[in-house]
Design a protein around this motif. Structure first.
Motif, short mmCIF file in Angstrom:
data_model
loop_
_atom_site.label_atom_id
_atom_site.label_comp_id
_atom_site.label_asym_id
_atom_site.label_seq_id
_atom_site.Cartn_x
_atom_site.Cartn_y
_atom_site.Cartn_z
N HIS A 42 0.81 -1.22 0.00
CA HIS A 42 0.00 0.00 0.00
C HIS A 42 0.85 1.28 0.00
CE1 HIS A 42 1.10 -0.95 4.06
NE2 HIS A 42 0.58 0.16 4.55
N LYS A 43 2.17 1.11 0.16
CA LYS A 43 3.07 2.26 0.16
C LYS A 43 3.89 2.35 -1.12
CE LYS A 43 3.53 2.18 5.21
NZ LYS A 43 4.48 2.07 6.36
N LYS A 44 3.71 1.40 -1.99
CA LYS A 44 4.47 1.38 -3.25
C LYS A 44 3.85 2.36 -4.26
CE LYS A 44 6.24 -3.29 -2.63
NZ LYS A 44 7.58 -2.80 -2.28
N PRO A 45 4.69 2.89 -5.16
CA PRO A 45 4.22 3.92 -6.11
C PRO A 45 2.99 3.53 -6.89
CG PRO A 45 6.61 3.73 -6.21
CD PRO A 45 6.13 2.62 -5.32
N GLU A 46 2.88 2.26 -7.30
CA GLU A 46 1.74 1.86 -8.11
C GLU A 46 0.43 1.92 -7.34
OE1 GLU A 46 4.12 -1.99 -7.18
OE2 GLU A 46 4.51 0.13 -7.60
N PHE A 47 0.50 1.67 -6.01
CA PHE A 47 -0.73 1.79 -5.23
C PHE A 47 -0.98 3.24 -4.84
CE2 PHE A 47 -3.47 1.70 -1.52
CZ PHE A 47 -4.44 0.80 -1.92
N ILE A 48 0.06 3.96 -4.50
CA ILE A 48 -0.08 5.38 -4.16
C ILE A 48 -0.69 6.16 -5.33
CG2 ILE A 48 1.18 7.49 -3.58
CD1 ILE A 48 0.81 5.55 -1.24
N ALA A 49 -0.42 5.69 -6.54
CA ALA A 49 -1.02 6.33 -7.71
C ALA A 49 -2.53 6.16 -7.71
CB ALA A 49 -0.42 5.74 -8.99
N LEU A 50 -3.00 5.07 -7.11
CA LEU A 50 -4.44 4.85 -7.00
C LEU A 50 -5.04 5.61 -5.82
CD1 LEU A 50 -4.57 0.98 -7.59
CD2 LEU A 50 -5.16 2.77 -9.24
N ASN A 51 -4.34 5.59 -4.70
CA ASN A 51 -4.80 6.28 -3.50
C ASN A 51 -3.61 6.86 -2.74
OD1 ASN A 51 -6.05 7.22 -1.22
ND2 ASN A 51 -6.60 5.22 -0.41
N PRO A 52 -3.39 8.15 -2.84
CA PRO A 52 -2.25 8.78 -2.17
C PRO A 52 -2.24 8.59 -0.66
CG PRO A 52 -3.20 10.27 -3.81
CD PRO A 52 -4.14 9.12 -3.67
N PHE A 53 -3.40 8.25 -0.07
CA PHE A 53 -3.45 8.02 1.37
C PHE A 53 -2.92 6.63 1.74
CE2 PHE A 53 -6.49 11.46 0.86
CZ PHE A 53 -6.26 12.25 1.98
N GLY A 54 -2.71 5.78 0.75
CA GLY A 54 -2.16 4.46 1.01
C GLY A 54 -3.07 3.56 1.81
N GLN A 55 -4.37 3.66 1.56
CA GLN A 55 -5.34 2.87 2.32
C GLN A 55 -6.22 2.05 1.38
OE1 GLN A 55 -7.32 6.15 4.26
NE2 GLN A 55 -5.96 6.09 6.04
N VAL A 56 -6.72 0.92 1.90
CA VAL A 56 -7.72 0.12 1.20
C VAL A 56 -9.07 0.38 1.86
CG1 VAL A 56 -6.11 -1.67 0.47
CG2 VAL A 56 -7.25 -1.89 2.69
N PRO A 57 -10.14 0.22 1.08
CA PRO A 57 -10.23 -0.29 -0.29
C PRO A 57 -10.06 0.81 -1.33
CG PRO A 57 -12.43 0.09 0.55
CD PRO A 57 -11.49 0.41 1.69
N THR A 64 -12.14 4.37 -13.80
CA THR A 64 -12.59 5.36 -12.81
C THR A 64 -12.20 4.85 -11.44
OG1 THR A 64 -14.48 6.08 -14.15
CG2 THR A 64 -14.57 6.54 -11.79
N VAL A 65 -11.30 5.55 -10.78
CA VAL A 65 -10.73 5.09 -9.51
C VAL A 65 -11.32 5.89 -8.36
CG1 VAL A 65 -8.62 4.79 -8.17
CG2 VAL A 65 -8.61 4.36 -10.64
N ILE A 66 -11.89 5.16 -7.39
CA ILE A 66 -12.49 5.78 -6.21
C ILE A 66 -11.88 5.13 -4.97
CG2 ILE A 66 -14.63 6.36 -5.01
CD1 ILE A 66 -14.64 7.43 -7.82
N ALA A 67 -11.41 5.94 -4.03
CA ALA A 67 -10.87 5.45 -2.76
C ALA A 67 -11.79 5.89 -1.63
CB ALA A 67 -9.45 5.99 -2.55
N ASP A 68 -11.65 5.21 -0.50
CA ASP A 68 -12.44 5.43 0.72
C ASP A 68 -13.77 4.69 0.61
OD1 ASP A 68 -12.89 7.16 3.34
OD2 ASP A 68 -14.74 7.20 2.19
N SER A 69 -14.04 3.83 1.59
CA SER A 69 -15.19 2.94 1.50
C SER A 69 -16.52 3.69 1.41
CB SER A 69 -15.21 1.97 2.69
OG SER A 69 -15.31 2.66 3.92
#
Length: 206
Positions: A42-57, A64-69
């Motif tokens: 969750h701290k790697k660049p490819e995931f941070i690109a999806l969610n800069p907060f480094g959190q799932v889901p 279309t990328v949406i973060a935060d449940s």
């Protein structure tokens, strides 16, 4: 036809489970993409690109990328629901949003935090989390004494947002026995034909 929706997450996260439950209730096919938190994925660049907060889901719906449940629930409701699970009526919609706030507040810092301590050894105050849990569970029990669901007189994403960490509160040494109306509500959700179980921590962690 393969699913265009990808859900990045982990099976032991209640935040991720609420999205799996929402997708199932909507009848939407999806693919799960495991995120190895222990390895720091969750701290790697490819995931941070999806969610800069480094959190799932994180939800990827065909690009279309949406973060935060709770944001994901709002998105899914607006895009795919007919107003049943995510109401269009302003008063009903406000009632659902209110429970989203409870999910991000008292539920997260009460039963959610207590579970983090007992299951994952998180350095949090279990006594404080237990006190918050007792307060919110008492409120929930009183609220459900007069209704079958949390908002709008029917199953909505309010119930989805609250379910996971309440159902697994015993994993955090939070006893649900005193809350008969809460337990009946949990059983009602679990009896839904499109219900998706939230796996027990012991089944995965051993």
């Amino acid at each position: 036809m393969s699913a265009t929706i990808k859900l990045h997450g982990i099976p032991l996260s209640g935040h991720c489970h609420r999205i799996e439950l929402a997708l199932s209730l909507l009848g939407l096919p999806y693919e799960t993409v495991p995120v190895d938190l222990r390895a720091g994925a969750h701290k790697k660049p490819e995931f941070i690109a999806l969610n800069p907060f480094g959190q799932v889901p994180v939800l990827d719906d065909g690009g279309t990328v949406i973060a935060d449940s709770n944001a994901i629930l709002a998105y899914l409701g607006a895009r795919y629901d007919d107003g049943t699970l995510m109401p269009r009526d302003p008063v009903e919609a406000a009632a659902v949003q209110r429970w989203f706030s409870v999910a991000a507040g008292e539920i997260r810092f009460g039963p959610g935090a207590a579970r983090l301590v007992k299951v994952f050894g998180a350095p949090l105050d279990h006594a404080a989390a237990s006190a918050i849990a007792a307060q919110i569970l008492s409120l929930l029990d009183a609220h459900l004494a007069e209704r079958e669901y949390l908002a709008a007189g029917r199953l909505t994403f309010a119930d989805v947002a609250i379910y996971s960490y309440v159902a697994h509160a015993p994993e955090g040494d939070i006893d649900l026995a005193p809350y008969a109306h809460v337990r009946r509500w949990l059983a009602r959700l679990e009896a839904h034909p499109r219900f998706v179980p939230f796996p027990a921590a012991a089944d995965i962690l051993g």
